[in-house]
Design an enzyme around this catalytic site. Structure first.
Site, PDB file in Angstrom:
ATOM      1  N   LYS A 202     -36.761 -18.983 -44.437  1.00 28.79           N
ATOM      2  CA  LYS A 202     -36.213 -18.452 -45.685  1.00 28.79           C
ATOM      3  C   LYS A 202     -35.834 -19.592 -46.611  1.00 28.79           C
ATOM      4  O   LYS A 202     -35.445 -20.670 -46.169  1.00 28.79           O
ATOM      5  CB  LYS A 202     -34.975 -17.592 -45.389  1.00 28.79           C
ATOM      6  CG  LYS A 202     -35.300 -16.151 -45.039  1.00 28.79           C
ATOM      7  CD  LYS A 202     -34.035 -15.316 -45.014  1.00 28.79           C
ATOM      8  CE  LYS A 202     -34.351 -13.839 -44.793  1.00 28.79           C
ATOM      9  NZ  LYS A 202     -33.128 -13.015 -44.795  1.00 28.79           N
TER      10      LYS A 202
ATOM     11  N   ARG B  95     -37.728 -15.648 -36.941  1.00 28.58           N
ATOM     12  CA  ARG B  95     -37.792 -14.358 -37.616  1.00 28.58           C
ATOM     13  C   ARG B  95     -39.211 -13.806 -37.509  1.00 28.58           C
ATOM     14  O   ARG B  95     -40.166 -14.561 -37.267  1.00 28.58           O
ATOM     15  CB  ARG B  95     -37.426 -14.504 -39.089  1.00 28.58           C
ATOM     16  CG  ARG B  95     -36.030 -15.060 -39.365  1.00 28.58           C
ATOM     17  CD  ARG B  95     -35.838 -15.226 -40.868  1.00 28.58           C
ATOM     18  NE  ARG B  95     -34.491 -15.675 -41.216  1.00 28.58           N
ATOM     19  CZ  ARG B  95     -34.143 -16.950 -41.376  1.00 28.58           C
ATOM     20  NH1 ARG B  95     -35.045 -17.905 -41.205  1.00 28.58           N
ATOM     21  NH2 ARG B  95     -32.908 -17.284 -41.692  1.00 28.58           N
TER      22      ARG B  95
ATOM     23  N   HIS C 179     -36.252  -7.747 -34.594  1.00 25.86           N
ATOM     24  CA  HIS C 179     -35.217  -8.679 -35.050  1.00 25.86           C
ATOM     25  C   HIS C 179     -34.083  -8.814 -34.038  1.00 25.86           C
ATOM     26  O   HIS C 179     -33.362  -9.815 -34.035  1.00 25.86           O
ATOM     27  CB  HIS C 179     -34.653  -8.226 -36.396  1.00 25.86           C
ATOM     28  CG  HIS C 179     -33.915  -9.306 -37.125  1.00 25.86           C
ATOM     29  ND1 HIS C 179     -34.544 -10.446 -37.625  1.00 25.86           N
ATOM     30  CD2 HIS C 179     -32.603  -9.451 -37.436  1.00 25.86           C
ATOM     31  CE1 HIS C 179     -33.641 -11.227 -38.211  1.00 25.86           C
ATOM     32  NE2 HIS C 179     -32.457 -10.648 -38.108  1.00 25.86           N
TER      33      HIS C 179
ATOM     34  N   TYR D 124     -22.675 -13.956 -35.109  1.00 24.03           N
ATOM     35  CA  TYR D 124     -23.077 -13.998 -33.705  1.00 24.03           C
ATOM     36  C   TYR D 124     -21.956 -14.431 -32.768  1.00 24.03           C
ATOM     37  O   TYR D 124     -22.162 -14.568 -31.564  1.00 24.03           O
ATOM     38  CB  TYR D 124     -24.269 -14.948 -33.532  1.00 24.03           C
ATOM     39  CG  TYR D 124     -25.499 -14.477 -34.251  1.00 24.03           C
ATOM     40  CD1 TYR D 124     -26.216 -13.374 -33.796  1.00 24.03           C
ATOM     41  CD2 TYR D 124     -25.932 -15.113 -35.409  1.00 24.03           C
ATOM     42  CE1 TYR D 124     -27.333 -12.937 -34.470  1.00 24.03           C
ATOM     43  CE2 TYR D 124     -27.060 -14.674 -36.083  1.00 24.03           C
ATOM     44  CZ  TYR D 124     -27.754 -13.581 -35.609  1.00 24.03           C
ATOM     45  OH  TYR D 124     -28.865 -13.141 -36.271  1.00 24.03           O
TER      46      TYR D 124
ATOM     47  N   HIS E 112     -30.247 -20.858 -40.912  1.00 23.83           N
ATOM     48  CA  HIS E 112     -29.309 -20.265 -41.863  1.00 23.83           C
ATOM     49  C   HIS E 112     -28.882 -21.321 -42.886  1.00 23.83           C
ATOM     50  O   HIS E 112     -28.534 -22.437 -42.517  1.00 23.83           O
ATOM     51  CB  HIS E 112     -28.053 -19.755 -41.144  1.00 23.83           C
ATOM     52  CG  HIS E 112     -28.282 -18.498 -40.371  1.00 23.83           C
ATOM     53  ND1 HIS E 112     -27.459 -18.085 -39.344  1.00 23.83           N
ATOM     54  CD2 HIS E 112     -29.240 -17.538 -40.479  1.00 23.83           C
ATOM     55  CE1 HIS E 112     -27.903 -16.942 -38.855  1.00 23.83           C
ATOM     56  NE2 HIS E 112     -28.972 -16.601 -39.520  1.00 23.83           N
TER      57      HIS E 112
ATOM     58  N   ARG F 196     -34.032 -11.993 -31.974  1.00 27.16           N
ATOM     59  CA  ARG F 196     -33.385 -13.149 -32.602  1.00 27.16           C
ATOM     60  C   ARG F 196     -31.875 -13.092 -32.381  1.00 27.16           C
ATOM     61  O   ARG F 196     -31.233 -14.108 -32.102  1.00 27.16           O
ATOM     62  CB  ARG F 196     -33.729 -13.153 -34.089  1.00 27.16           C
ATOM     63  CG  ARG F 196     -33.123 -14.277 -34.905  1.00 27.16           C
ATOM     64  CD  ARG F 196     -33.758 -14.236 -36.294  1.00 27.16           C
ATOM     65  NE  ARG F 196     -32.909 -14.796 -37.328  1.00 27.16           N
ATOM     66  CZ  ARG F 196     -32.913 -16.071 -37.689  1.00 27.16           C
ATOM     67  NH1 ARG F 196     -33.691 -16.930 -37.069  1.00 27.16           N
ATOM     68  NH2 ARG F 196     -32.135 -16.491 -38.682  1.00 27.16           N
TER      69      ARG F 196
END
Length: 309
Positions: free
Chosen positions: A172, A148, A247, A282, A273, A250
């Site tokens: 994250k 990211r 982004h 995706y 994730h 990615r």
């Protein structure tokens, strides 16, 4: 100090301290504080201890009526929720009126914008200028390792193990993950580090340094990407140009992995994730690929079946 900050001085200071202690990035702190100030302004001086769920919903409704996206509305909700969570944990409040409010439903089935492999190669070829080695490494980390923007921003030199060719990434949820550095990416990353600009602070550990001698900011990365995408699409008619952003690199990484046969769980781990449901966005497949897949299905006994038609 304006009237708003005088009214909620203790709460705003406490919220900032809580975010710093929790390890939120400077970018997240800035975004959340902006949202919270907007919420506090909506309260018109009401004491936070008297705020009810109705007041939070009223604010979120006013946000929606301005026409912002569902994702932005949900972020503002998250900001307010964090404010009350922080004040509760710091024992300044005993309730969280933002808890339990439903999120807006975003379009989870919308296909993400991405670049095909050939397009990605042309985009990377459009990287130029005085800081080409740095910028190229930044984009390679995003497009061939799935980082990211914020993760590239927080990278330190010590996160790169040259001998093992691995990169430690702080993602994250304040979680670390290790990613192998592809053989094709390693030389460009090595070159970027060799060409690293001299930071104005001698102990600056940032992997990527701006021309001002500071850690390359998120906005700086986004700006460099916007300029490169502009050159990349310069020969296209304006009607054919797409809304690319950093982004999208990615997105391209995830799409390439799945097309090359990587399983969903592996892609989830590489992208960082927390839920595999997030990764399923995706799994989009073009109509052409669907047609090609279906064309490979053949009935071996077609002649026998013909008599039954």
């Amino acid at each position: 100090m304006n009237e708003l900050e005088r009214t909620y001085e203790e709460e705003l200071e406490a919220f900032l301290i809580w975010m710093k202690d929790a390890g939120y990035t400077a970018h997240t702190q800035k975004s959340y504080l902006a949202d919270v100030r907007e919420f506090l302004d909506h309260l018109n001086g009401k004491e936070l201890g008297t705020v009810k769920k109705l007041h939070v919903v009223s604010y979120l409704t006013s946000v929606r009526e301005r026409g912002v996206s569902d994702a932005t509305r949900n972020r503002k909700h998250a900001s307010v929720n964090c404010l009350f969570k922080a004040l509760s944990e710091l024992e300044l409040l005993s309730i969280n009126p933002a808890a339990g409010i439903k999120k807006s439903k975003t379009d989870k089935n919308r296909e993400p914008v991405y670049l095909e492999e050939k397009e990605l190669e042309r985009f990377l070829s459009a990287v130029d200028g005085k800081y080409r080695s740095r910028n190229l490494a930044v984009f390679l980390l995003m497009s061939y390792m799935g980082l990211r923007v914020g993760e590239v921003h927080t990278l330190n030199l010590s996160d790169y193990n040259v001998d093992r060719r691995t990169l430690r990434v702080f993602g994250k949820g304040r979680k670390w993950r290790g990613i192998p550095v592809p053989e094709g990416v390693a030389p460009y990353l090595d070159q970027a580090i060799a060409d690293r600009l001299v930071p104005w602070r001698s102990k600056e550990e940032a992997m990527f340094i701006s021309q001002k001698g500071r850690r390359l900011s998120i906005r700086g990365i986004q700006g460099i990407a916007a300029d490169t995408f502009s050159r990349f699409q310069s020969e296209r008619p304006s009607s054919q140009q797409r809304a690319y952003s950093s982004h999208k690199l990615r997105h391209s990484f995830a799409t390439m992995l799945l097309r090359k046969g990587a399983d969903l769980r592996t892609v989830q781990e590489l992208l960082g994730h927390s839920s595999i449901q997030t990764t399923t966005v995706y799994t989009h497949i073009t109509s052409r690929e669907k047609e090609e897949a279906m064309s490979r299905l053949q009935i071996s006994s077609a002649d026998k079946l013909s008599g039954s038609l």
